[in-house]
Scaffold this active site. Structure first.
Site, mmCIF file in Angstrom:
data_model
loop_
_atom_site.group_PDB
_atom_site.id
_atom_site.type_symbol
_atom_site.label_atom_id
_atom_site.label_comp_id
_atom_site.label_asym_id
_atom_site.label_seq_id
_atom_site.Cartn_x
_atom_site.Cartn_y
_atom_site.Cartn_z
ATOM 1 N N HIS A 138 0.844 -1.180 0.000
ATOM 2 C CA HIS A 138 0.000 0.000 0.000
ATOM 3 C C HIS A 138 0.886 1.239 0.000
ATOM 4 O O HIS A 138 2.112 1.161 0.131
ATOM 5 C CB HIS A 138 -0.960 0.006 1.196
ATOM 6 C CG HIS A 138 -2.201 -0.793 0.956
ATOM 7 N ND1 HIS A 138 -3.110 -0.493 -0.026
ATOM 8 C CD2 HIS A 138 -2.682 -1.909 1.584
ATOM 9 C CE1 HIS A 138 -4.099 -1.367 -0.004
ATOM 10 N NE2 HIS A 138 -3.861 -2.238 0.957
ATOM 11 N N ASP A 168 -0.171 7.055 -3.682
ATOM 12 C CA ASP A 168 -1.291 6.688 -4.552
ATOM 13 C C ASP A 168 -1.605 7.759 -5.583
ATOM 14 O O ASP A 168 -1.796 7.460 -6.768
ATOM 15 C CB ASP A 168 -2.549 6.429 -3.720
ATOM 16 C CG ASP A 168 -2.547 5.054 -3.061
ATOM 17 O OD1 ASP A 168 -1.656 4.244 -3.383
ATOM 18 O OD2 ASP A 168 -3.428 4.799 -2.220
#
Length: 387
Positions: A138, A168
């Site tokens: 992540h 992200d």
């Protein structure tokens, strides 16, 4: 629920007429497709029946601006539906682990066989190659190995991660969109598509180029709160006000620093900006001074000046900030406060499209609009699902 209608070519931005097939994922992939849809592209979001964890529902703004089609991609007929969509598309975006779309029969070779000019955008954390390519991860993991996370925060004892903005969306979706737009431009000249391998680790490293520059110059200290832009200097830091709120102070240039100390009425007592040995004294003076008034009082004094001071406000108050309100940076649409498309264009203005859909909300209408044959048969056979 009333079945939705879908019409192509409704976008008003500079990507009007560009057709994008999105194989639904979470995080940076949907954010990239939101950007493309905001800028006028016709995006069709293909997701599994029932949706997936963390993909969000009717309030997930990352899914705005495009219809949702539910297909069972384990069904060979569904694979053919996607290839039919690809045949008339300009771009495909997927965010699965390397090799998954190949196993589904929807990899780059499969798609380029039906559409050689297709730009095939791949969004992953680790990239398509390398020893970690098949590992889960992540945002914080990706920015951790690039050196970016190490220096974040003003706490010398431990780093602090800024939600998932840096990886992200900063190093991920932003670079995917850059890559897609560059490949689209090249495809217009060559007539050939290509694969865009957008890896968060690559984008984050590239995003952090200035830190590499500082390190190469020998002027970078590899610790937190020890450098020019991380709170290491007292005139580029955060200060608490008397009501427990905070101000951002970024008075880097000498003329801006002079405005700061003048407005604070400490010009005669504050150490000089270049007096490194007295930075602790300067920080203590700034801390004491800013703690003497409320955030609102300081905002009233500084806002609009060249001191580079701004109040730190929560997201709930951001739409009402006078500057953002004047620019219309946020709007209330479909019952939700949300940011407007960015950047802005002088001639082909982007506008917000449809609200975030539920999974499969537009299956029949969107497949029909994209020219897929026998949509009713696909629904009857369970290849496609209409919610």
């Amino acid at each position: 629920m009333t079945e939705q209608t879908v019409e192509l070519g409704q976008g008003t931005g500079p990507l009007k007429g560009v057709k994008v097939v999105e194989i639904a994922g979470i995080g940076p992939g949907p954010h990239a497709c939101m950007i493309l849809a905001d800028l006028g592209a016709d995006v069709i979001r293909v997701e599994r029946p029932g949706g997936q964890a963390l993909a969000g529902g009717k309030t997930m703004l990352l899914n705005r601006g495009r219809p949702s089609v539910a297909l069972d991609l384990k069904n060979p007929e569904a694979r053919q539906v996607v290839l039919d969509l690809v045949a008339d598309a300009d771009v495909l975006v997927e965010g699965m682990r390397p090799g998954v779309t190949e196993r589904l029969g929807l990899g780059p070779d499969d798609c380029h066989a039906v559409n050689p000019r297709l730009v095939y955008g791949r969004m992953t954390g680790w990239g398509q190659t390398g020893p970690l390519a098949q590992a889960a991860g992540h945002d914080m993991n990706y920015i951790a190995i690039t050196g970016a996370l190490f220096g974040l925060g003003q706490d010398k004892a431990r780093p602090h991660f800024p939600a998932n903005l840096v990886g992200d969306f900063g190093g991920g979706s932003t670079y995917l969109v850059i890559g897609i737009l560059a490949a689209l431009l090249e495809a217009k000249a060559s007539g050939q598509g290509q694969v865009v391998d957008a890896a968060i680790v690559d984008g984050t490293a590239h995003l952090n180029a200035m830190t590499n520059a500082f390190a190469n110059s020998g002027g970078y200290h590899e610790e937190r709160a020890a450098n020019l832009l991380d709170g290491g200097v007292p005139f580029y830091d955060i200060y608490e006000t008397s009501d427990g709120k905070h101000l951002s102070v970024g008075s880097l240039e000498p003329q801006f620093f002079d405005t700061l100390v003048t407005l604070l009425e400490i010009k005669d007592t504050c150490p000089g900006q270049a007096d490194l040995d007295r930075y602790d004294e300067m920080r203590a003076l700034l801390t004491e001074t800013f703690a003497s008034r409320t955030q609102r009082e300081w905002i009233d004094l500084f806002e609009g000046t060249d001191a580079c001071v701004a109040g730190i406000i929560p997201i709930s108050e951001a739409p009402d900030h006078p500057h953002l309100a004047a620019r219309g940076t946020f709007v209330v649409k479909d019952g939700m406060t949300q940011p407007v498309p960015a950047p802005r264009f002088s001639r082909t203005e982007a506008t917000l499209g449809s609200p975030p859909p539920g999974p499969g909300e537009h299956t029949r209408a969107a497949l029909t609009a994209w020219g897929v044959a026998d949509v009713d048969g696909l629904l009857e056979r369970g290849v496609a699902v209409q919610t």
